[in-house]
Motif scaffolding. Structure first.
Motif, PDB file in Angstrom:
ATOM      1  N   ASP A 178      22.303 -23.851  -5.564  1.00 13.54           N
ATOM      2  CA  ASP A 178      20.909 -24.486  -5.327  1.00 13.54           C
ATOM      3  C   ASP A 178      19.926 -23.388  -5.158  1.00 13.54           C
ATOM      4  N   ASP A 179      19.318 -23.082  -6.551  1.00 18.04           N
ATOM      5  CA  ASP A 179      18.312 -21.806  -7.096  1.00 18.04           C
ATOM      6  C   ASP A 179      17.440 -21.198  -5.896  1.00 18.04           C
ATOM      7  N   ALA A 180      17.027 -21.276  -5.419  1.00 18.95           N
ATOM      8  CA  ALA A 180      16.079 -21.830  -4.649  1.00 18.95           C
ATOM      9  C   ALA A 180      16.905 -20.884  -3.888  1.00 18.95           C
ATOM     10  N   LYS A 181      17.927 -21.536  -2.558  1.00 19.17           N
ATOM     11  CA  LYS A 181      18.197 -20.967  -2.030  1.00 19.17           C
ATOM     12  C   LYS A 181      18.887 -19.771  -2.209  1.00 19.17           C
ATOM     13  N   GLN A 182      19.553 -19.239  -3.901  1.00 16.73           N
ATOM     14  CA  GLN A 182      20.099 -18.527  -3.661  1.00 16.73           C
ATOM     15  C   GLN A 182      18.949 -17.064  -3.780  1.00 16.73           C
ATOM     16  N   ARG A 183      17.717 -17.220  -4.529  1.00 14.67           N
ATOM     17  CA  ARG A 183      17.238 -16.387  -4.109  1.00 14.67           C
ATOM     18  C   ARG A 183      16.728 -16.170  -2.680  1.00 14.67           C
ATOM     19  N   GLU A 184      16.732 -17.075  -1.862  1.00  9.30           N
ATOM     20  CA  GLU A 184      16.378 -16.997  -0.334  1.00  9.30           C
ATOM     21  C   GLU A 184      17.551 -15.388  -0.054  1.00  9.30           C
ATOM     22  N   ALA A 185      18.587 -15.903  -0.224  1.00  8.56           N
ATOM     23  CA  ALA A 185      19.748 -15.339   0.096  1.00  8.56           C
ATOM     24  C   ALA A 185      19.660 -13.960  -0.487  1.00  8.56           C
ATOM     25  N   GLU A 186      19.233 -13.418  -2.456  1.00 10.31           N
ATOM     26  CA  GLU A 186      18.599 -12.176  -2.576  1.00 10.31           C
ATOM     27  C   GLU A 186      17.656 -11.316  -1.407  1.00 10.31           C
ATOM     28  N   ARG A 187      17.073 -11.913  -0.995  1.00 15.10           N
ATOM     29  CA  ARG A 187      15.614 -11.530  -0.313  1.00 15.10           C
ATOM     30  C   ARG A 187      16.288 -11.029   0.768  1.00 15.10           C
ATOM     31  N   PHE A 188      16.873 -11.709   0.974  1.00 14.40           N
ATOM     32  CA  PHE A 188      17.546 -11.823   3.365  1.00 14.40           C
ATOM     33  C   PHE A 188      18.612 -10.268   2.771  1.00 14.40           C
ATOM     34  N   ALA A 189      19.458 -10.478   1.880  1.00 14.23           N
ATOM     35  CA  ALA A 189      20.616  -9.423   1.641  1.00 14.23           C
ATOM     36  C   ALA A 189      19.512  -8.244   1.736  1.00 14.23           C
ATOM     37  N   LEU A 190      18.664  -8.016   0.985  1.00  5.78           N
ATOM     38  CA  LEU A 190      18.288  -6.564   1.028  1.00  5.78           C
ATOM     39  C   LEU A 190      17.266  -6.063   2.035  1.00  5.78           C
ATOM     40  N   GLY A 191      16.663  -7.308   3.071  1.00  5.00           N
ATOM     41  CA  GLY A 191      15.523  -7.446   4.225  1.00  5.00           C
ATOM     42  C   GLY A 191      16.099  -6.859   5.020  1.00  5.00           C
ATOM     43  N   ASP A 192      16.056  -8.008   5.677  1.00  7.31           N
ATOM     44  CA  ASP A 192      17.193  -7.819   7.261  1.00  7.31           C
ATOM     45  C   ASP A 192      18.629  -7.665   7.054  1.00  7.31           C
ATOM     46  N   TYR A 193      19.271  -8.674   6.261  1.00  3.46           N
ATOM     47  CA  TYR A 193      20.762  -7.638   6.551  1.00  3.46           C
ATOM     48  C   TYR A 193      20.176  -5.929   6.512  1.00  3.46           C
ATOM     49  N   LEU A 194      19.789  -6.255   4.742  1.00  2.00           N
ATOM     50  CA  LEU A 194      20.598  -4.318   5.303  1.00  2.00           C
ATOM     51  C   LEU A 194      19.904  -3.570   6.070  1.00  2.00           C
ATOM     52  N   THR A 195      18.603  -3.779   6.509  1.00  2.00           N
ATOM     53  CA  THR A 195      18.386  -2.999   7.715  1.00  2.00           C
ATOM     54  C   THR A 195      19.031  -3.054   8.747  1.00  2.00           C
ATOM     55  N   THR A 196      19.178  -4.600   9.247  1.00  7.14           N
ATOM     56  CA  THR A 196      19.871  -4.354  10.818  1.00  7.14           C
ATOM     57  C   THR A 196      21.520  -3.809  10.364  1.00  7.14           C
ATOM     58  N   LEU A 197      21.857  -3.555   9.118  1.00  9.95           N
ATOM     59  CA  LEU A 197      23.069  -3.179   9.241  1.00  9.95           C
ATOM     60  C   LEU A 197      23.377  -1.550   9.649  1.00  9.95           C
ATOM     61  N   ALA A 198      22.177  -1.413   9.059  1.00 12.84           N
ATOM     62  CA  ALA A 198      21.950   0.273   8.887  1.00 12.84           C
ATOM     63  C   ALA A 198      21.845   0.684  10.046  1.00 12.84           C
ATOM     64  N   GLY A 199      21.033  -0.278  10.565  1.00  9.87           N
ATOM     65  CA  GLY A 199      20.721   1.060  11.917  1.00  9.87           C
ATOM     66  C   GLY A 199      21.846   0.490  12.716  1.00  9.87           C
ATOM     67  N   ALA A 200      21.513   0.561  14.109  1.00  6.02           N
ATOM     68  CA  ALA A 200      22.039   0.087  15.578  1.00  6.02           C
ATOM     69  C   ALA A 200      22.762  -1.594  15.464  1.00  6.02           C
ATOM     70  N   PRO A 201      24.067  -1.708  15.687  1.00  6.58           N
ATOM     71  CA  PRO A 201      24.567  -2.740  16.113  1.00  6.58           C
ATOM     72  C   PRO A 201      22.843  -3.611  17.465  1.00  6.58           C
ATOM     73  N   PRO A 202      22.565  -4.967  16.708  1.00  7.78           N
ATOM     74  CA  PRO A 202      21.945  -5.356  17.413  1.00  7.78           C
ATOM     75  C   PRO A 202      22.804  -6.235  18.620  1.00  7.78           C
ATOM     76  N   SER A 203      21.876  -6.529  19.777  1.00  9.38           N
ATOM     77  CA  SER A 203      22.617  -7.219  20.457  1.00  9.38           C
ATOM     78  C   SER A 203      21.487  -8.827  21.512  1.00  9.38           C
ATOM     79  N   GLY A 204      22.137  -9.134  22.495  1.00 15.07           N
ATOM     80  CA  GLY A 204      21.860 -10.401  22.694  1.00 15.07           C
ATOM     81  C   GLY A 204      21.408 -11.378  22.158  1.00 15.07           C
ATOM     82  N   GLU A 205      20.083 -11.789  22.133  1.00 13.74           N
ATOM     83  CA  GLU A 205      19.109 -13.090  21.460  1.00 13.74           C
ATOM     84  C   GLU A 205      19.539 -13.066  19.891  1.00 13.74           C
ATOM     85  N   THR A 206      18.755 -11.102  19.538  1.00 16.45           N
ATOM     86  CA  THR A 206      18.781 -11.180  18.859  1.00 16.45           C
ATOM     87  C   THR A 206      20.251 -11.480  17.427  1.00 16.45           C
ATOM     88  N   ALA A 207      21.285 -10.454  18.190  1.00 19.04           N
ATOM     89  CA  ALA A 207      22.605 -10.017  17.603  1.00 19.04           C
ATOM     90  C   ALA A 207      23.307 -11.786  17.249  1.00 19.04           C
TER      91      ALA A 207
END
Length: 505
Positions: free
Chosen positions: A269-298
């Motif tokens: 699905d093109d729309a879901k693929q665009r969503e994956a791209e935004r997530f990759a360079l957004g929350d995913y990138l910033t989470t991996l670049a920082g300290a490992p998440p914990s608890g419910e956030t993780a």
């Protein structure tokens, strides 16, 4: 009178003896230059053919032959095998495309029988049957809009050095580019094609090579190319080869994993693929670049990554979100199957299910696509008339192992880069256009890397001159007939008056 006639005969014999001697010496010299393995290379073979594309018939001339390389001492150092397809009555200014594969160590048979040539290898209804593959006419041959010259760099196909020990001299970024540029210049000169707009087509490392060859043609041969098409290219090694260690590399890889998961479920699905791209360079990138998440956030983060990629959540959490090669044996929890990095949507039975790590041959690179080698050798002999006892080398791992990455691109493949080459070519050559093509589910050269590189080029260089097109499939997405047709249509537009355009996000 008889005495005088005898004198004349002696004089005539004396006059022609040096000429005969010189001719014999020339033949001996030519033979000496083809000693060793080069003696197995026959003379160029020229044949006439026809191809029907749509409602038109194209008459063309095929040449299977070699271009000889010489050292400063005039002694032959090697021969580069090529195959040329030229449309009859096409004119000297018809576009001319020089194509090569990558590896390093790969011959051009992949592009030749997989994408652009007048004949194509059909792998059956499922597209993966190498044992029963057969050659058929290619209804999407690029001969429709450009003449073609397919080149096998030294160490691939039937291209060899005169002395075996000299082969490694060509196994480096710069020497390889210079030798391919020389072969192109020789073909242009021998065939009076200086007026033709010239294009380069390179796949994988061949895309990297295209940037280097374009520079070598300009600097060493005085030939300016009109454009280049990079198919599944290596552009920046540091963004590709450390995806399991650095956040940015992992983020640029994630959309390909998401695409593969949807493709496996026949739910792309093109729309879901665009969503994956935004997530990759957004929350995913910033989470991996920082300290490992914990608890419910993780838990929420790892659950989202698992759902997007099909990799079990416990595996994602164990790897702290850096997926690397985790997808190979854990996708969808199928312990009995293994995925290919050349197309992560493509899975086959696992030959070593008891092993925690993938082992054995790759199902695509070492599987059905190996049939390109045998098919091309047979095609060259029986249809193109190039008959040799030399083995056709489709993919030589020794070339790859010996490759020297030093030079402008850096000392290892991690530092390999053509970003500067692209910038300078676009800046110095206003006619230069660039089309980059990728398969969504390719994990060898993820399309996210190319998008990142393009996004960070100066806008003045990119606007209307650089495009990134992405297709369903993997590294060799052209093995899918419908994607090959789509790519060919885009390439045809690229060669036309209209500049390439990227699909809307």
């Amino acid at each position: 009178m008889r005495f005088r006639s005898a004198i004349l005969l002696v004089a005539l014999f004396a006059a022609i003896t040096p000429a005969l001697s010189n001719a014999q010496s020339s033949d001996a010299s030519q033979g000496a230059s083809r000693r060793g393995v080069l003696a197995l290379l026959p003379s160029d073979s020229v044949t006439e053919h026809q191809l029907t594309i749509g409602d038109k018939t194209i008459a063309y001339t095929a040449t299977a032959g070699t271009l000889d390389l010489f050292g400063q001492d005039g002694v032959q150092t090697g021969s580069i095998f090529y195959t040329a397809y030229v449309k009859k009555d096409g004119g000297p200014d018809r576009p001319l495309t020089f194509a090569f594969n990558g590896g390093p160590g790969a011959a051009s048979a992949f592009l030749h029988l997989g994408l652009v040539g007048p004949r194509i290898l059909d792998f059956g209804p499922k597209g993966d049957d190498g044992a029963n593959a057969r050659l058929v006419d290619n209804p999407q041959s690029w001969l429709d809009f450009t003449d073609l010259v397919l080149i096998d760099p030294i160490g691939t196909g039937w291209s060899r050095t005169a002395k075996a020990d000299d082969a490694s001299k060509y196994y480096s970024v710069n020497s390889d580019a210079e030798s391919v540029a020389k072969a192109i210049a020789l073909y242009v000169a021998h065939n009076n094609r200086s007026a033709s707009p010239k294009y380069l087509l390179g796949e994988s490392y061949g895309g990297f090579r295209a940037a280097k060859v374009a520079g070598a043609l300009k600097d060493s041969q005085g030939i300016i190319v009109s454009g280049a098409i990079m198919l599944s290219p290596l552009l920046e090694g540091q963004l590709m080869f450390n995806a399991d260690q650095f956040a940015l590399g992992a983020a640029l890889e994630l959309p390909s994993l998401a695409a593969a998961e949807m493709d496996r479920r026949n739910a792309f699905d093109d729309a879901k693929q665009r969503e994956a791209e935004r997530f990759a360079l957004g929350d995913y990138l910033t989470t991996l670049a920082g300290a490992p998440p914990s608890g419910e956030t993780a838990k929420a983060f790892y659950a989202k990554v698992a759902g997007m990629t099909g990799i079990p959540q416990d595996v994602v959490e164990k790897n702290r979100g850096f997926l690397g090669n985790a997808y190979r044996k854990t996708t969808d929890g199928q312990d009995d199957r293994v995925a290919s990095p050349y197309d992560a949507a493509f899975t086959t039975p696992d030959p070593y299910p008891e092993s925690a790590y993938e082992r054995g041959d790759d199902a695509i690179l070492d599987g059905f696509t190996r049939a390109y080698g045998g098919a091309f050798a047979d095609y060259a002999r029986n249809e193109l008339g190039f008959k040799t006892e030399m083995t056709y080398s489709l993919l030589d791992s020794d070339v790859n192992r010996q490759w020297e990455w030093g030079g402008r691109g850096g000392g290892s493949r991690l530092q390999a880069s053509v970003t500067d080459d692209m910038r300078e070519m676009l800046a110095s050559n206003p006619a230069f256009h660039l089309l980059i093509a990728h398969g969504y589910s390719d994990l060898v050269t993820p399309y996210g890397v190319s998008r990142y590189v393009i996004d960070h080029l100066p806008p003045a260089l990119v606007d209307g001159r650089v495009a990134l097109n992405v297709y369903r499939g993997g590294h060799m997405f052209y093995t899918r007939a419908e994607q090959r047709a789509a790519f060919t249509a885009d390439a045809k537009a690229f060669y036309g008056v209209r500049p390439p355009t990227s699909p809307a996000d």
